[in-house]
Design a protein around this motif. Structure first.
Motif: not given
Length: 451
Positions: A100, A103, A157, A174, A177-183
């Motif tokens: 994280y 990211c 985003v 993003l 796909g290593r982290i989600t949009i809401p995150h």
């Protein structure tokens, strides 16, 4: 004799082969043979019955109890498994934190954000005058870094689909796909609010307002405009010019003409910088769906002309910095030489519109900004505000001296009139009231007493 000793040895072997559980000495005896020493394997076997007499006899003879050994081994196994599980969990937590952190670093565009922080810090130093507030500088840089990271994260985003189509951006957190949009939205919102609140609390509300407006302008105006119209480059130049003004306002508390030197330099500098980048990456921008100025210019002539024109606009900034008392005269000379260098690179690109010339102009723009800001810091006049105050005080002294001269002349005139009246044999009569003198000119004129 040999037979008796042999029969005695056979008896011993027979007795050791069938040990008596009630005789621990016999069960633990060591048998000597011609081949060496043989130990009884039943001593370490777990098939020995754990009776109370055996336990007491073993305790009396100093041997460990079998039940205690099993408990000790079970405790050791539990501790080792617990330690291995804890180590595995620690490795998982460390790996998750590293993932994280990486990211967040890429979402924030950390290197670009640090450049923004450098311009804001330079503006703070220029606006500080003779006394530099170092804690205030640190708080301003921290707040600027958080707001810039929030703006860059929101930019990714909104452009996730476009970034997935471009080679140089498809590996971002993003699109990959290593982290989600809401995150990512949560991260961007949190640091944006925190950075604005930090500037409001540690600097002033004007600086916080500039930071919040720049965040909105970048994320919600410039970012969607990149897919609509080529004017987005000029809007992005305004976004880049606000951070040095933010630093100046955080230090001085006001927007002044002297504080516009560095923002103007940032505005004009960004156009040749981004024009070179847009020319080099125009195929990538076309694949991503971005409306850049270079896409509508197949020959590249207008793109190079915009870069050259804005490079020449940087030329008078050194003189203005000297004329307005921000820097010494040396900066005027150094800034002129630096501007001529980047202008020559832009002219070279205009004359020969190739990728090599565009890359050379891009590298020249990367060199220009840090050298320009270093010159501002090196040749700045820390007491420029004091010089302005001294000029104002000198003007006040001159006005007061002129007023004093006028008062003396009026006194001399009154004295002459008095002497002339005394020579004429008439004595001036004193007035009854002086109420009509300034600042009350509307009152009646003074009346004189009868002789």
């Amino acid at each position: 004799m040999w037979r008796s000793s042999r029969s005695f040895s056979s008896k011993l072997l027979l007795r050791s082969s069938s040990p008596n559980p009630r005789d621990p000495i016999a069960s633990s005896s060591i048998i000597s043979t011609s081949y060496g020493v043989v130990r009884n394997p039943h001593l370490y076997s777990s098939s020995i019955p754990a009776s109370s007499s055996l336990a007491s006899d073993s305790f009396k003879l100093g041997f460990p109890q079998p039940g205690g050994a099993r408990a000790f081994s079970a405790t050791a196994v539990d501790l080792s498994s617990l330690a291995s599980a804890s180590a595995s969990r620690a490795r998982q937590v460390a790996g998750l934190a590293s993932h994280y952190a990486r990211c967040y670093w890429e979402l924030s565009k950390a290197r670009l954000s640090m450049l923004v922080v450098a311009t804001s810090g330079t503006g703070f130093v220029l606006g500080s005058g003779s006394a530099l507030d170092f804690p205030g500088l640190c708080w301003t840089c921290a707040g600027t870094m958080m707001v810039a990271a929030s703006a860059n994260s929101l930019n990714q985003v909104f452009e996730i689909n476009n970034d997935a189509k471009m080679k140089r951006t498809r590996q971002r957190p993003l699109p990959s796909g290593r982290i989600t949009i809401p995150h990512a939205v949560t991260w961007a919102s949190s640091i944006g609010v925190a950075g604005t609140a930090l500037l409001a609390g540690k600097a002033n509300m004007l600086a916080a307002g500039l930071a919040a407006s720049n965040l909105v302008l970048y994320a919600f105006v410039y970012t969607p405009l990149k897919q609509i119209h080529p004017v987005n480059t000029w809007v992005g130049a305004v976004v880049g010019a606000i951070p040095p003004l933010l630093g100046w306002v955080a230090a001085s508390g006001q927007v002044s003409l002297n504080g516009m030197i560095l923002p103007a330099a940032l505005y004009f500098w960004q156009l040749p910088h981004f024009m070179a980048l847009a020319y080099l990456c125009r195929n990538d921008y076309a694949a991503g769906g971005f409306r850049m100025f270079s896409l509508a210019d197949a020959s590249g002539r207008r793109t190079a002309l915009v870069a050259l024109r804005n490079s020449l606009y940087l030329l008078p900034l050194g003189y203005l910095a000297y004329d307005w008392g921000v820097t010494s005269g040396w900066f005027c000379l150094e800034s002129s030489i630096l501007t001529l260098a980047i202008s020559y690179a832009a002219f070279s690109f205009y004359r020969d519109r190739t990728a090599q010339k565009a890359r050379r102009m891009f590298h020249a723009s990367l060199l220009y900004l840090p050298v320009f800001m270093s010159g501002l810091l090196l040749h700045r006049l820390p007491d420029n505000q004091q010089l302005v105050q001294e000029d104002n005080s000198m003007e006040v002294v001159e006005v007061s001296s002129s007023l004093g001269t006028l008062a003396e002349e009026s006194e001399n005139l009154d004295q002459r009139n008095h002497e002339m009246g005394s020579t004429g044999g008439k004595q001036a009569r004193p007035p009854v009231a002086y109420a009509s003198v300034a600042p009350f000119p509307f009152l009646p004129a003074p009346s004189y007493a009868a002789p």
